[in-house]
Design a protein around this motif. Structure first.
Motif, PDB file in Angstrom:
ATOM      1  N   VAL A   1      -2.887  -6.986  13.683  1.00  0.00           N
ATOM      2  CA  VAL A   1      -2.179  -6.837  12.416  1.00  0.00           C
ATOM      3  C   VAL A   1      -1.651  -5.429  12.179  1.00  0.00           C
ATOM      4  O   VAL A   1      -1.118  -5.129  11.117  1.00  0.00           O
ATOM      5  N   THR A   2      -1.787  -4.553  13.171  1.00  0.00           N
ATOM      6  CA  THR A   2      -1.207  -3.211  13.067  1.00  0.00           C
ATOM      7  C   THR A   2      -0.966  -2.671  14.473  1.00  0.00           C
ATOM      8  O   THR A   2      -1.675  -3.027  15.417  1.00  0.00           O
ATOM      9  N   ARG A   3       0.026  -1.810  14.591  1.00  0.00           N
ATOM     10  CA  ARG A   3       0.267  -1.110  15.844  1.00  0.00           C
ATOM     11  C   ARG A   3      -0.429   0.241  15.859  1.00  0.00           C
ATOM     12  O   ARG A   3      -0.391   0.946  16.880  1.00  0.00           O
ATOM     13  N   HIS A   4      -1.061   0.609  14.748  1.00  0.00           N
ATOM     14  CA  HIS A   4      -1.729   1.904  14.673  1.00  0.00           C
ATOM     15  C   HIS A   4      -3.126   1.771  15.289  1.00  0.00           C
ATOM     16  O   HIS A   4      -4.140   1.716  14.596  1.00  0.00           O
ATOM     17  N   SER A   5      -3.132   1.713  16.628  1.00  0.00           N
ATOM     18  CA  SER A   5      -4.381   1.430  17.332  1.00  0.00           C
ATOM     19  C   SER A   5      -4.319   1.985  18.744  1.00  0.00           C
ATOM     20  O   SER A   5      -3.304   2.552  19.175  1.00  0.00           O
ATOM     21  N   VAL A   6      -5.415   1.773  19.476  1.00  0.00           N
ATOM     22  CA  VAL A   6      -5.472   2.216  20.870  1.00  0.00           C
ATOM     23  C   VAL A   6      -4.370   1.575  21.711  1.00  0.00           C
ATOM     24  O   VAL A   6      -3.989   2.129  22.750  1.00  0.00           O
ATOM     25  N   ALA A   7      -3.829   0.445  21.287  1.00  0.00           N
ATOM     26  CA  ALA A   7      -2.759  -0.209  22.040  1.00  0.00           C
ATOM     27  C   ALA A   7      -1.483   0.634  22.078  1.00  0.00           C
ATOM     28  O   ALA A   7      -0.643   0.454  22.957  1.00  0.00           O
ATOM     29  N   SER A   8      -1.350   1.559  21.130  1.00  0.00           N
ATOM     30  CA  SER A   8      -0.179   2.435  21.081  1.00  0.00           C
ATOM     31  C   SER A   8      -0.478   3.814  21.643  1.00  0.00           C
ATOM     32  O   SER A   8       0.340   4.722  21.518  1.00  0.00           O
ATOM     33  N   SER A   9      -1.635   3.962  22.264  1.00  0.00           N
ATOM     34  CA  SER A   9      -2.022   5.253  22.829  1.00  0.00           C
ATOM     35  C   SER A   9      -1.946   5.200  24.348  1.00  0.00           C
ATOM     36  O   SER A   9      -1.891   4.119  24.943  1.00  0.00           O
ATOM     37  N   PRO A  10      -1.966   6.364  25.016  1.00  0.00           N
ATOM     38  CA  PRO A  10      -1.954   6.380  26.479  1.00  0.00           C
ATOM     39  C   PRO A  10      -3.317   6.087  27.098  1.00  0.00           C
ATOM     40  O   PRO A  10      -3.408   5.887  28.315  1.00  0.00           O
ATOM     41  N   TRP A  11      -4.361   6.056  26.286  1.00  0.00           N
ATOM     42  CA  TRP A  11      -5.723   5.834  26.802  1.00  0.00           C
ATOM     43  C   TRP A  11      -5.813   4.461  27.474  1.00  0.00           C
ATOM     44  O   TRP A  11      -5.376   3.460  26.923  1.00  0.00           O
ATOM     45  N   ARG A  12      -6.356   4.434  28.672  1.00  0.00           N
ATOM     46  CA  ARG A  12      -6.455   3.215  29.486  1.00  0.00           C
ATOM     47  C   ARG A  12      -5.076   2.546  29.659  1.00  0.00           C
ATOM     48  O   ARG A  12      -4.966   1.321  29.717  1.00  0.00           O
ATOM     49  N   GLY A  13      -4.018   3.364  29.659  1.00  0.00           N
ATOM     50  CA  GLY A  13      -2.682   2.826  29.846  1.00  0.00           C
ATOM     51  C   GLY A  13      -2.239   1.893  28.735  1.00  0.00           C
ATOM     52  O   GLY A  13      -1.383   1.019  28.946  1.00  0.00           O
ATOM     53  N   GLY A  14      -2.796   2.107  27.535  1.00  0.00           N
ATOM     54  CA  GLY A  14      -2.458   1.253  26.409  1.00  0.00           C
ATOM     55  C   GLY A  14      -3.142  -0.101  26.444  1.00  0.00           C
ATOM     56  O   GLY A  14      -2.888  -0.950  25.583  1.00  0.00           O
ATOM     57  N   GLN A  15      -4.032  -0.305  27.410  1.00  0.00           N
ATOM     58  CA  GLN A  15      -4.738  -1.583  27.555  1.00  0.00           C
ATOM     59  C   GLN A  15      -6.203  -1.474  27.136  1.00  0.00           C
ATOM     60  O   GLN A  15      -6.969  -2.407  27.341  1.00  0.00           O
ATOM     61  N   GLY A  16      -6.592  -0.350  26.566  1.00  0.00           N
ATOM     62  CA  GLY A  16      -7.996  -0.122  26.245  1.00  0.00           C
ATOM     63  C   GLY A  16      -8.470  -0.833  24.993  1.00  0.00           C
ATOM     64  O   GLY A  16      -7.683  -1.182  24.111  1.00  0.00           O
ATOM     65  N   ASP A  17      -9.765  -1.040  24.930  1.00  0.00           N
ATOM     66  CA  ASP A  17     -10.437  -1.615  23.755  1.00  0.00           C
ATOM     67  C   ASP A  17     -11.810  -0.962  23.683  1.00  0.00           C
ATOM     68  O   ASP A  17     -12.747  -1.381  24.367  1.00  0.00           O
ATOM     69  N   LEU A  18     -11.913   0.094  22.875  1.00  0.00           N
ATOM     70  CA  LEU A  18     -13.163   0.843  22.821  1.00  0.00           C
ATOM     71  C   LEU A  18     -14.286   0.028  22.192  1.00  0.00           C
ATOM     72  O   LEU A  18     -15.451   0.164  22.571  1.00  0.00           O
ATOM     73  N   VAL A  19     -13.962  -0.814  21.232  1.00  0.00           N
ATOM     74  CA  VAL A  19     -14.995  -1.659  20.634  1.00  0.00           C
ATOM     75  C   VAL A  19     -15.614  -2.549  21.708  1.00  0.00           C
ATOM     76  O   VAL A  19     -16.845  -2.701  21.780  1.00  0.00           O
TER      77      VAL A  19
END
Length: 466
Positions: free
Chosen positions: A92-110
């Motif tokens: 429900v938002t793009r303001h997340s790890v999906a918009s970051s370079p971490w893990r190539g944008g495929q990361g999920d820290l939770v």
């Protein structure tokens, strides 16, 4: 209602299974990590650029092992703080790890932290900030509630069993200056639907905030209190209101008595089981700041907080913030390891198993002693004198919280009894230390109780009691 009827009402209140399981965890960790770690802030402003989030060495297993070394049994992750940046790829938002370079944008820290907890046998919990300084719907009422509930559903349905859903009362203005009035009942219903075994903490009906973030505990902590203390807005009004860098060490002096006979007698509210959690940080701030590397709390200070919280009928939630690289720092890890050794040493000092108990038959088959509403005494004796420096008494809270006063005495020469310590309420656990004294007999006496109780006791030999 008469005072005796009020005490009988208090005696009959019991914890739910989820509250009992939570209390038995005793000690668990908070992990504050996110965009604030990257920007060196405590409260983000919102709309921070997602590419700023790129912790190069992040290792969730290292986090979990660091907490476990201190004896913690659970971990609560700040999945989203006030800035609105999500540590999972929220739909429900793009303001997340999906918009970051971490893990190539495929990361999920939770997901990474949940999996690391599962590998270590540690319970996993989530913090989701109700205040969101990025989401444009904040302050629109139902529109924002819909957004928040959608994120809550994502966290509670995709990451395995959750032991705690931790809400604070942060409630600032939205982008248009509007305030959001949270639909707490709706949020709670979602938790009960998706994670019925999870406690809802602080701004919630299951676990009560102790009232400060300094690690301070009340002289007597009661789990049976007036129902009005469950009001989430009341809790929010006493929570941190500004990012001033001082709140985490502020101790509020009011409301020191919540559940004594006098306190519950002065209230006409229904009585409920609403136990306390003591939360504080290993550092001055909740997020990691390199400038605070020399201000990590000592193992001795944290051990004192442990004894006062876990040993004062509360649980202990200790925040350990990883650094910008995504690792718990060496200074924090050292203190955590030292703390774990102190806690292990505390319980290893127990010499009660080597004692003879009287009166005959005082202990049941599981080693617990039973009292009635008039109280009782347990005498523990050893064949030769020991140096005693403390006792630990646990109450079986599945039967409620009953003990109102307990006295510790030792036998001196001439068969005289010398009082060495006393306390008020016991609850889940009471750790009582006193100057070391040499004796071969200790007497524990419950001198006031609300009803029958089942107790376990430990006697701590000097040199290990802290």
């Amino acid at each position: 209602m008469s005072s005796l009827s009020r005490i009988a009402e208090a005696s009959a209140v019991r914890p739910t299974p989820r509250q009992l399981a939570w209390q038995q965890l005793e000690f668990y960790g908070f992990i504050h990590f996110g965009m604030n770690t990257m920007t060196d802030r405590e409260w983000g402003l919102g709309h921070e650029d997602p590419p700023l989030f790129d912790p190069a060495q992040l290792d969730a297993d290292q986090w979990v092992e660091s907490l476990a070394s201190a004896g913690m049994r659970g971990l609560i992750l700040t999945c989203k703080h006030h800035d609105g940046f999500c540590l999972w790829p929220s739909a429900v938002t793009r303001h997340s790890v999906a918009s970051s370079p971490w893990r190539g944008g495929q990361g999920d820290l939770v997901a990474e932290v949940s999996a690391a907890c599962a590998r270590r046998g540690m319970k996993f919990g989530v913090y989701l900030s109700p205040w969101d300084r990025t989401e444009p719907a904040y302050g629109t009422g139902v529109g924002y509630d819909d957004f928040f509930v959608a994120q809550l559903r994502e966290l509670l349905s995709g990451y395995g069993p959750i032991f705690s859903v931790w809400f604070d009362g942060a409630n600032g203005e939205g982008a248009t200056g509007r305030k959001q009035y949270y639909d707490w009942d709706r949020y709670f219903a979602v938790v009960r639907e998706l994670q019925p075994d999870a406690v809802i903490s602080v701004c919630g009906p299951d676990v009560r905030w102790c009232g400060n973030e300094a690690g301070h505990t009340r002289p007597n902590e009661w789990s049976v209190v007036p129902a009005s203390l469950r009001d989430a807005e009341r809790t929010a009004s006493n929570s941190q209101q500004v990012d001033d860098g001082k709140f985490s060490r502020q101790v509020r002096s009011d409301e020191q008595d919540l559940g004594s006979r006098a306190a519950i007698g002065a209230s006409s509210d229904q009585l409920v089981w609403y136990p306390a959690e003591v939360n504080t940080s290993i550092r001055p701030g909740w997020f990691h700041h390199a400038k605070e590397d020399a201000e990590v709390r000592s193992a001795d200070e944290l051990f004192d907080i442990y004894c006062a919280s876990v040993g004062g009928n509360a649980t202990f939630l200790l925040n350990v913030p990883p650094d910008r690289a995504g690792l718990v720092s060496a200074a924090d890890r050292l203190v955590l390891s030292q703390l774990g050794k102190r806690i292990t040493g505390l319980y290893d000092a127990d010499i009660a198993p080597a004692a003879t108990a009287s009166p005959a038959g005082a202990l049941d088959q599981e080693g617990a002693w039973i009292i009635d509403s008039t109280g009782a005494s347990l005498v523990l004796s050893w064949p030769e004198p020991r140096r005693i420096a403390g006792v630990i008494v646990d109450e079986d809270i599945a039967l409620g919280q009953q003990v109102e006063r307990l006295q510790v005495e030792v036998r001196t020469s001439g068969d005289r009894w010398l009082p060495v310590a006393e306390c008020g309420s016991v609850g889940y656990r009471r750790i009582i230390s006193f100057p070391a004294v040499e004796t071969d007999v200790v007497r524990l006496s419950v001198t006031a109780a609300r009803g029958p109780a089942r107790l376990r006791s430990r006697v701590l030999q000097a040199g290990e009691a802290g």
